[in-house]
Design a protein around this motif. Structure first.
Motif, mmCIF file in Angstrom:
data_model
loop_
_atom_site.group_PDB
_atom_site.id
_atom_site.type_symbol
_atom_site.label_atom_id
_atom_site.label_comp_id
_atom_site.label_asym_id
_atom_site.label_seq_id
_atom_site.Cartn_x
_atom_site.Cartn_y
_atom_site.Cartn_z
ATOM 1 N N LYS A 110 0.967 -1.130 0.174
ATOM 2 C CA LYS A 110 -0.050 -0.045 0.032
ATOM 3 C C LYS A 110 0.860 1.254 0.079
ATOM 4 N N ASN A 111 1.940 1.207 0.878
ATOM 5 C CA ASN A 111 2.713 2.449 1.052
ATOM 6 C C ASN A 111 3.730 2.692 -0.088
ATOM 7 N N SER A 112 3.784 1.748 -1.134
ATOM 8 C CA SER A 112 4.411 2.044 -2.259
ATOM 9 C C SER A 112 3.523 2.353 -3.544
ATOM 10 N N LEU A 159 -0.607 14.131 15.335
ATOM 11 C CA LEU A 159 -0.678 15.223 14.713
ATOM 12 C C LEU A 159 -0.556 15.182 13.309
ATOM 13 N N ARG A 160 0.492 14.697 12.981
ATOM 14 C CA ARG A 160 0.969 14.258 11.649
ATOM 15 C C ARG A 160 1.473 15.509 10.819
ATOM 16 N N PRO A 161 1.962 16.606 11.356
ATOM 17 C CA PRO A 161 2.275 17.922 10.692
ATOM 18 C C PRO A 161 2.939 17.567 9.536
ATOM 19 N N ILE A 162 2.986 18.802 8.503
ATOM 20 C CA ILE A 162 3.902 18.628 7.188
ATOM 21 C C ILE A 162 4.805 19.689 7.037
ATOM 22 N N ASP A 163 5.303 20.093 8.146
ATOM 23 C CA ASP A 163 6.486 21.151 7.979
ATOM 24 C C ASP A 163 7.595 20.650 7.386
ATOM 25 N N LEU A 164 8.088 19.539 7.338
ATOM 26 C CA LEU A 164 9.172 18.915 6.758
ATOM 27 C C LEU A 164 9.207 19.060 5.111
ATOM 28 N N HIS A 165 7.802 18.683 4.661
ATOM 29 C CA HIS A 165 7.417 18.746 3.331
ATOM 30 C C HIS A 165 7.638 20.322 2.869
ATOM 31 N N LYS A 186 14.637 5.753 4.512
ATOM 32 C CA LYS A 186 15.249 4.359 3.916
ATOM 33 C C LYS A 186 14.674 3.269 3.663
ATOM 34 N N GLU A 187 13.127 3.549 3.703
ATOM 35 C CA GLU A 187 12.405 2.352 3.732
ATOM 36 C C GLU A 187 12.374 1.898 2.217
ATOM 37 N N PRO A 188 12.021 0.677 2.219
ATOM 38 C CA PRO A 188 12.034 -0.154 0.751
ATOM 39 C C PRO A 188 11.066 0.577 -0.193
ATOM 40 N N ASP A 205 -8.279 2.531 13.831
ATOM 41 C CA ASP A 205 -7.272 2.904 12.813
ATOM 42 C C ASP A 205 -6.866 1.586 12.026
ATOM 43 N N LEU A 206 -6.091 1.662 11.068
ATOM 44 C CA LEU A 206 -5.936 0.515 10.115
ATOM 45 C C LEU A 206 -5.048 -0.348 10.869
ATOM 46 N N ARG A 207 -4.028 -0.124 11.653
ATOM 47 C CA ARG A 207 -3.009 -1.184 12.189
ATOM 48 C C ARG A 207 -3.507 -1.470 13.544
ATOM 49 N N GLY A 208 -4.289 -0.626 14.273
ATOM 50 C CA GLY A 208 -4.739 -0.951 15.648
ATOM 51 C C GLY A 208 -6.059 -2.050 15.260
ATOM 52 N N ASN A 268 7.885 5.488 19.143
ATOM 53 C CA ASN A 268 8.767 6.855 18.884
ATOM 54 C C ASN A 268 8.459 7.807 17.803
ATOM 55 N N LEU A 269 7.522 7.121 16.891
ATOM 56 C CA LEU A 269 7.193 8.067 15.548
ATOM 57 C C LEU A 269 5.688 8.685 15.681
ATOM 58 N N PHE A 270 5.101 8.138 16.438
ATOM 59 C CA PHE A 270 3.586 8.824 16.515
ATOM 60 C C PHE A 270 3.100 9.009 17.912
ATOM 61 N N GLU A 271 2.551 10.152 17.921
ATOM 62 C CA GLU A 271 2.211 10.849 19.603
ATOM 63 C C GLU A 271 0.974 9.871 20.289
HETATM 64 C C1 EPZ Z 1 4.386 6.893 6.081
HETATM 65 O O1 EPZ Z 1 3.498 7.942 6.745
HETATM 66 C C2 EPZ Z 1 3.200 5.685 6.197
HETATM 67 N N1 EPZ Z 1 2.398 6.139 5.086
HETATM 68 C C3 EPZ Z 1 3.069 5.330 7.421
HETATM 69 O O2 EPZ Z 1 2.210 4.217 7.382
HETATM 70 C C4 EPZ Z 1 4.200 5.127 8.400
HETATM 71 O O3 EPZ Z 1 3.743 4.582 9.814
HETATM 72 C C5 EPZ Z 1 4.965 6.418 8.383
HETATM 73 O O4 EPZ Z 1 5.523 6.656 7.144
HETATM 74 C C6 EPZ Z 1 6.492 5.983 9.061
HETATM 75 O O5 EPZ Z 1 6.850 4.730 8.473
HETATM 76 C C7 EPZ Z 1 2.525 5.950 3.809
HETATM 77 O O6 EPZ Z 1 3.523 5.699 3.261
HETATM 78 C C8 EPZ Z 1 1.334 6.300 2.883
HETATM 79 P P1 EPZ Z 1 6.405 10.171 8.439
HETATM 80 P P2 EPZ Z 1 4.053 9.433 6.770
HETATM 81 O O7 EPZ Z 1 6.520 11.483 7.546
HETATM 82 O O8 EPZ Z 1 4.841 9.768 5.509
HETATM 83 C C9 EPZ Z 1 6.506 13.447 11.853
HETATM 84 C C10 EPZ Z 1 -0.043 2.911 7.636
HETATM 85 O O9 EPZ Z 1 -0.312 2.227 8.516
HETATM 86 N N2 EPZ Z 1 6.461 14.507 10.827
HETATM 87 O O10 EPZ Z 1 7.747 9.051 8.201
HETATM 88 O O11 EPZ Z 1 3.098 10.330 7.305
HETATM 89 C C11 EPZ Z 1 5.185 12.842 11.809
HETATM 90 O O12 EPZ Z 1 4.303 13.400 12.872
HETATM 91 C C12 EPZ Z 1 0.522 4.429 7.649
HETATM 92 O O13 EPZ Z 1 0.316 1.883 6.456
HETATM 93 C C13 EPZ Z 1 6.607 15.876 11.013
HETATM 94 O O14 EPZ Z 1 6.915 16.144 12.256
HETATM 95 O O15 EPZ Z 1 5.130 9.411 8.176
HETATM 96 C C14 EPZ Z 1 5.767 11.410 12.574
HETATM 97 O O16 EPZ Z 1 5.706 11.681 13.921
HETATM 98 C C15 EPZ Z 1 0.333 4.901 9.072
HETATM 99 N N3 EPZ Z 1 6.458 16.625 10.044
HETATM 100 C C16 EPZ Z 1 6.848 11.024 12.054
HETATM 101 O O17 EPZ Z 1 7.494 12.417 11.468
HETATM 102 C C17 EPZ Z 1 6.651 16.295 8.687
HETATM 103 O O18 EPZ Z 1 6.587 17.245 7.818
HETATM 104 C C18 EPZ Z 1 6.983 10.018 10.842
HETATM 105 O O19 EPZ Z 1 6.289 10.726 9.946
HETATM 106 C C19 EPZ Z 1 6.509 14.858 8.357
HETATM 107 C C20 EPZ Z 1 6.420 14.000 9.399
#
Ligand code: EPZ
Length: 418
Positions: free
Chosen positions: A22-24, A120-126, A187-189, A369-372, A326-329
């Motif tokens: 899915k994530n590819s 929260l999933r911000p997009i500041d890095l994008h 570095k994900e696949p 949610d999906l994985r839960g 460590n990745l999501f709040e």
């Molecule tokens: C991708 O989400 C995956 N989704 C997620 O899978 C996966 O959990 C995640 O990567 C981590 O591996 C898809 O590929 C469609 P991130 P993404 O940007 O890109 C923070 C699933 O269940 N962050 O690596 O949204 C963010 O808040 C889904 O299949 C910022 O702070 O993940 C999080 O804490 C869920 N600012 C951390 O980085 C930003 O601009 C990881 O997020 C972007 C992210």
């Protein structure tokens, strides 16, 4: 609305092939509008996230057809650069469409994706990365408007190896003027798969899979027919299902290395694991020892997308376990549902303290949610008695025919319309 009715306690035997990831598939669909020629993505899983992404592409003016499991995209007549808020809310990860829209139209607009059930999933890095490529960004009333004269290659440093931001940068830089070097890349696949897809279209990307990726901008990209990498998270979910239920299954299509630390952790639980090429065989007696500690980390660490599933495994094992997300709040919203099944888990911030109770019991639980949701299904398969798992729309986002594949392995699971 559908629910699963699950009779727990059956051991699992047989083999199952992983679906395309899915994530590819999602970033590959976003990349398909980088060319005006036809793009074919083969063996695409019939999951609702793919259907949502197809709707987004149609909204841009692209023609999207499903031929069996293949998706055919023809974006020659695409002319709209704005994604409606209803679809951005539906599919948060549509945010990496910004990069491909900017490459195609030098303009892009979408509603702020906002938070969701795992954080929260911000997009500041994008957004900071896109600015480094010359993009002007206006954010107002929850909307993001991006535009640029032209995209110029540049050096970009990511403070965190964000998967989505890395993908957005590849999509924006691939037709930019000059070369972009991205430091601190994810570095994900799935990033390697996106690089291979783009290079098959005539792009010049190298280094995916490491933390430094070089993208030499090219003038135009050609159409392509491509089969995505298989879904390591779906594969890991089946391996954990067998660990919990007991039995012996073989999962094919996925390289064991792409599962990060999962195989090592399953061996710690007492499972036997054998890997050969793209096949992973697991044997489990069903009575498991808890993992002392599991910490989710960016790839190649333990995948956050398997955190809920291994917490369900530890809840029904014996001993104590500390899970650190460590990745999501807030990626523990499934825990109260596991507690209805007899789990003994205390969540404090990013930590979940699990006391294995040896065996869970059946209950009626709801996916949030999906994985839960996947974790609740796995817990029910190993529990004593019957469970009902509600709100399956979350699970249908990422697992194609989950109940069919589990039943083929011997699980007592059926989907009931309510
Ligand atoms: C991708 O989400 C995956 N989704 C997620 O899978 C996966 O959990 C995640 O990567 C981590 O591996 C898809 O590929 C469609 P991130 P993404 O940007 O890109 C923070 C699933 O269940 N962050 O690596 O949204 C963010 O808040 C889904 O299949 C910022 O702070 O993940 C999080 O804490 C869920 N600012 C951390 O980085 C930003 O601009 C990881 O997020 C972007 C992210």
């Amino acid at each position: 609305m559908d629910k699963f009715v699950i009779g727990g306690g059956r051991k699992l035997y047989g083999s199952v092939r992983a679906q395309s990831a899915k994530n590819s598939v999602l970033p590959l669909l976003a990349a398909s509008i980088l060319t005006e020629n036809t793009v074919v993505i083969r063996e695409t899983p019939p999951i609702t996230d793919v259907a949502s992404m197809a709707e987004i592409l149609r909204g841009l003016g692209a023609e999207v057809r499903f031929c069996g499991e293949d998706v055919v995209i023809d974006s020659a007549h695409a002319a709209n650069h704005s994604i409606p808020s209803s679809l951005t809310r539906e599919l948060r990860s549509s945010v990496f469409m910004l990069g491909s829209l900017l490459s195609r139209f030098h303009r892009a607009a979408c509603a702020y994706p906002g938070g969701c059930d795992i954080g929260l999933r911000p997009i500041d890095l994008h957004l900071n990365a896109l600015k480094r490529l010359g993009v002007k960004i206006r954010e107002r009333d929850g909307f993001i408007a991006c535009e640029c004269e032209t995209l110029r290659g540049n050096e970009i440093v990511l403070d965190f190896p964000s998967v989505g931001a890395t993908e957005n940068i590849l999509l924006a830089a691939v037709k930019a003027e000059g070369t972009t070097v991205l430091y601190g890349a994810a570095k994900e696949p799935e990033i390697v798969d996106l690089q291979n897809f783009l290079n098959a279209m005539g792009a010049r990307v190298q280094g995916a899979g490491t933390d430094v990726i070089g993208i030499e901008g090219v003038k135009c990209l050609r159409g392509v027919e491509y089969t995505p990498v298989k879904d390591r998270i779906e594969a890991g979910s089946f391996l954990i299902a067998c660990a919990i239920c007991g039995g012996e299954i073989e999962v094919s299509g996925v390289d064991g290395k792409s599962l990060g630390l999962l195989l090592h952790k399953l061996r710690e639980n007492g499972c036997k694991i054998h890997t050969k090429n793209d096949k992973i065989k697991i044997t489990s007696g069903g009575r498991l020892k808890c993992n002392r500690r599991i910490e989710t980390m960016p790839y190649p660490g333990f995948p956050t997308d398997l955190q809920a599933q291994v917490t369900a495994l530890n809840a029904g094992a014996s001993g104590d376990s500390l899970i650190v997300e460590n990745l999501f709040e807030t990626r523990y919203k499934y825990v109260p549902e596991l507690i209805k099944m007899g789990a003994d888990i205390e969540v404090r911030g990013r930590n979940a303290f699990v006391r294995g109770v040896g065996k869970l019991h059946g209950a009626t639980v709801s996916c949030g949610d999906l994985r839960g949701g996947a974790a609740l299904i796995l817990a029910a398969l190993g529990a004593e008695g019957v469970s009902e798992v509600l709100d399956l729309s979350h699970v249908d986002r990422g697992y194609a025919g989950f109940e069919r594949k589990l039943a083929a392995l011997g699980a007592d699971i059926r989907r009931v319309r309510i």
